[in-house]
Design a protein around this motif. Sequence first.
Motif, PDB file in Angstrom:
ATOM      1  N   LYS A  99       0.825  -1.215   0.000  1.00  0.00           N
ATOM      2  CA  LYS A  99       0.000   0.000   0.000  1.00  0.00           C
ATOM      3  C   LYS A  99       0.860   1.267   0.000  1.00  0.00           C
ATOM      4  N   ARG A 150      -5.550  10.996   3.934  1.00  0.00           N
ATOM      5  CA  ARG A 150      -4.490  12.001   4.067  1.00  0.00           C
ATOM      6  C   ARG A 150      -3.426  11.883   2.982  1.00  0.00           C
ATOM      7  N   SER A 151      -3.206  10.647   2.509  1.00  0.00           N
ATOM      8  CA  SER A 151      -2.136  10.463   1.514  1.00  0.00           C
ATOM      9  C   SER A 151      -2.414  11.199   0.216  1.00  0.00           C
ATOM     10  N   PRO A 200       0.618  17.076  11.057  1.00  0.00           N
ATOM     11  CA  PRO A 200       0.725  18.328  10.283  1.00  0.00           C
ATOM     12  C   PRO A 200       1.482  18.119   8.964  1.00  0.00           C
ATOM     13  N   ILE A 201       1.485  19.140   8.098  1.00  0.00           N
ATOM     14  CA  ILE A 201       2.223  19.045   6.828  1.00  0.00           C
ATOM     15  C   ILE A 201       3.201  20.208   6.677  1.00  0.00           C
ATOM     16  N   ASP A 202       3.649  20.747   7.826  1.00  0.00           N
ATOM     17  CA  ASP A 202       4.556  21.902   7.756  1.00  0.00           C
ATOM     18  C   ASP A 202       5.865  21.579   7.021  1.00  0.00           C
ATOM     19  N   PHE A 243      12.557  16.080  10.911  1.00  0.00           N
ATOM     20  CA  PHE A 243      12.295  14.689  11.268  1.00  0.00           C
ATOM     21  C   PHE A 243      12.211  13.941   9.931  1.00  0.00           C
ATOM     22  N   PRO A 244      12.679  12.697   9.858  1.00  0.00           N
ATOM     23  CA  PRO A 244      12.652  11.995   8.558  1.00  0.00           C
ATOM     24  C   PRO A 244      11.238  11.559   8.159  1.00  0.00           C
ATOM     25  N   GLY A 271       6.171  11.082   4.168  1.00  0.00           N
ATOM     26  CA  GLY A 271       5.395  11.836   3.183  1.00  0.00           C
ATOM     27  C   GLY A 271       6.135  13.078   2.690  1.00  0.00           C
ATOM     28  N   THR A 279       5.903   1.989  13.520  1.00  0.00           N
ATOM     29  CA  THR A 279       4.663   2.343  14.217  1.00  0.00           C
ATOM     30  C   THR A 279       3.468   1.565  13.647  1.00  0.00           C
ATOM     31  N   ARG A 334      -2.008   6.718  19.112  1.00  0.00           N
ATOM     32  CA  ARG A 334      -2.110   5.387  18.513  1.00  0.00           C
ATOM     33  C   ARG A 334      -2.372   4.285  19.538  1.00  0.00           C
TER      34      ARG A 334
HETATM   35  C1  UD1 Z   1       3.709   7.336   6.474  1.00  0.00           C
HETATM   36  C2  UD1 Z   1       2.917   6.063   6.239  1.00  0.00           C
HETATM   37  C3  UD1 Z   1       2.294   5.575   7.537  1.00  0.00           C
HETATM   38  C4  UD1 Z   1       3.361   5.419   8.594  1.00  0.00           C
HETATM   39  C5  UD1 Z   1       4.196   6.688   8.733  1.00  0.00           C
HETATM   40  C6  UD1 Z   1       5.378   6.538   9.677  1.00  0.00           C
HETATM   41  C7  UD1 Z   1       2.158   6.213   3.949  1.00  0.00           C
HETATM   42  C8  UD1 Z   1       1.024   6.421   3.022  1.00  0.00           C
HETATM   43  N1  UD1 Z   1       1.869   6.331   5.240  1.00  0.00           N
HETATM   44  O1  UD1 Z   1       2.803   8.340   6.930  1.00  0.00           O
HETATM   45  O2  UD1 Z   1       1.654   4.327   7.285  1.00  0.00           O
HETATM   46  O3  UD1 Z   1       2.752   5.125   9.830  1.00  0.00           O
HETATM   47  O4  UD1 Z   1       4.715   7.079   7.454  1.00  0.00           O
HETATM   48  O5  UD1 Z   1       6.174   5.483   9.262  1.00  0.00           O
HETATM   49  O6  UD1 Z   1       3.266   5.924   3.546  1.00  0.00           O
HETATM   50  N2  UD1 Z   1       5.217  15.329  10.788  1.00  0.00           N
HETATM   51  C9  UD1 Z   1       5.233  16.694  11.084  1.00  0.00           C
HETATM   52  N3  UD1 Z   1       5.181  17.577  10.039  1.00  0.00           N
HETATM   53  C10 UD1 Z   1       5.113  17.168   8.731  1.00  0.00           C
HETATM   54  C11 UD1 Z   1       5.102  15.772   8.449  1.00  0.00           C
HETATM   55  C12 UD1 Z   1       5.145  14.877   9.497  1.00  0.00           C
HETATM   56  O7  UD1 Z   1       5.309  17.087  12.242  1.00  0.00           O
HETATM   57  O8  UD1 Z   1       5.076  18.025   7.835  1.00  0.00           O
HETATM   58  C13 UD1 Z   1       5.255  14.333  11.893  1.00  0.00           C
HETATM   59  C14 UD1 Z   1       3.961  13.511  11.995  1.00  0.00           C
HETATM   60  O9  UD1 Z   1       2.968  14.156  12.727  1.00  0.00           O
HETATM   61  C15 UD1 Z   1       4.470  12.258  12.678  1.00  0.00           C
HETATM   62  C16 UD1 Z   1       5.887  12.101  12.128  1.00  0.00           C
HETATM   63  O10 UD1 Z   1       6.250  13.379  11.614  1.00  0.00           O
HETATM   64  O11 UD1 Z   1       4.544  12.452  14.069  1.00  0.00           O
HETATM   65  C17 UD1 Z   1       6.017  11.059  11.044  1.00  0.00           C
HETATM   66  O12 UD1 Z   1       5.102  11.294  10.024  1.00  0.00           O
HETATM   67  P1  UD1 Z   1       5.379  10.891   8.505  1.00  0.00           P
HETATM   68  O13 UD1 Z   1       6.626  10.075   8.419  1.00  0.00           O
HETATM   69  O14 UD1 Z   1       5.269  12.106   7.684  1.00  0.00           O
HETATM   70  O15 UD1 Z   1       4.147   9.931   8.222  1.00  0.00           O
HETATM   71  P2  UD1 Z   1       3.256   9.869   6.912  1.00  0.00           P
HETATM   72  O16 UD1 Z   1       4.068  10.118   5.708  1.00  0.00           O
HETATM   73  O17 UD1 Z   1       2.016  10.674   7.123  1.00  0.00           O
END
Ligand code: UD1
Length: 425
Positions: free
Chosen positions: A22, A92-93, A122-124, A162-163, A166, A306, A333
């Motif tokens: 997925k 969200r994706s 968030p998406i900052d 943070f790595p 998305g 996670t 979670r």
């Molecule tokens: C992706 C996966 C999801 C998985 C997650 C962590 C897909 C479609 N989804 O989600 O299944 O659980 O990785 O492995 O691949 N964050 C911020 N700001 C941002 C982006 C993220 O603060 O702009 C934080 C998030 O709130 C979270 C952390 O970073 O606490 C990790 O998120 P991220 O790795 O971005 O997860 P997703 O890409 O949403």
Amino acid sequence: MSSIKVVGGEQLKGELKIQGSKNAALPIIAATVLNKGITTLKNCPKILDVLHMIKILEELGCKTKWQGNTLFVDSSVITSPSVSEESVRKMRSSILYLGALLGRCHEVTIAYPGGCSIGKRPIDYHLNAMTKMNVTEEFLNDGEIIHCYTNEIVGNDIFLEFPSVGATQNVILAAALSQGTTRIFNAAREPEVTELCSYLQEAGARISGKGTAYIQVEGVKELHDVTFTLMPDRIVAGTYMTAIAATYGDAVLTDFPVGKLDAVIRILRKAGCSIETYENNVRVYCQKKLQPIEFIKTQPYPGFPTDMQSQMMTVLCLADGKSTIAEEIFESRYQNVEELRKMGAEISLESSENKAIITGVGRLHGTVVKSHDLRGGAALVVAGLAAEGTTIVQGATSIERGYEDICRDLSALGANIRYCSENAS
Ligand code: UD1
């Protein structure tokens, strides 16, 4: 909305093929818009999230067709680079279309994604990176809609706090057709990010460093048609491993993403399971009483994912002693805890530290529980397989977001499981 009815007590046995991934499919489906032509994706899972990404493609003006698990996308024409609020709310994706549509059309209008059941999300990082790549952002409708545009995406150095999976993917998508070079520092190393890079490379993109924390993308003028086979789903594979463990079964998973689930395999072995890995297969069997794990912490790849936390919690509910899990990625979670308690689990939460302390009870009992999110729902199905009596998991639609047919798969391993109507008991 449907439910899943599980009659516990069957030890899982036999052989099962793992579906396509997925989290690899979703960014690659978004990436198909970068090619003004035809993309063929093999081993694409027919799950609700994929169907949803395809619906957005069609709203954008692309044409799609299925043949078995092969998806054909014709992105020759994009009629409108906008992703509706309804689509973003459903999944969200959808935000992955931000980088992809900017790359293709130099413009995108997309709803601002809210939080979801597992956290604020968030998406900052995504937006800050786009700004650094010469993209202008405007917020409309009280910030609910984002309109981004540029005359040219320009490569830059992007340092991620943070790595984020998305954010790394969105930067790669935006950079593929940019002017100049983008260097991503502290990039996510998840195999699904690597898979997106591999797909783009096969379509003509110039990317180096995939699978490492430093990824470099040199923009090219255009991509070309490509046929790509998606990797198997490591979280589905991990879920079924926990199901075999929880039922003290003995089964082989084929088309298994060997080498991409090491953190999960390590923990299951510590818990007393025997795991034999082969080139593309794995045999899991569990003959000894499950053992507790002193401490598990969720982390970015290659740490413990996670997305496997809930399923592992179910296994630890059955272990002989006390285990601790610390959820470090998403703040909400632990919604399964209340559901597992209904089945007789003993779990306490230290919310200040986001820790769950699980005292194994040896046996759970079946009852009616509710799936709050995709992986949590799958974990309740695993609990039902191990429980005494019948478990009804309500809200099964959330499970269908990521599992092609969890009932088909687990029945093939001898489980007594089927979909039923929401009010069944
Ligand atoms: C992706 C996966 C999801 C998985 C997650 C962590 C897909 C479609 N989804 O989600 O299944 O659980 O990785 O492995 O691949 N964050 C911020 N700001 C941002 C982006 C993220 O603060 O702009 C934080 C998030 O709130 C979270 C952390 O970073 O606490 C990790 O998120 P991220 O790795 O971005 O997860 P997703 O890409 O949403």
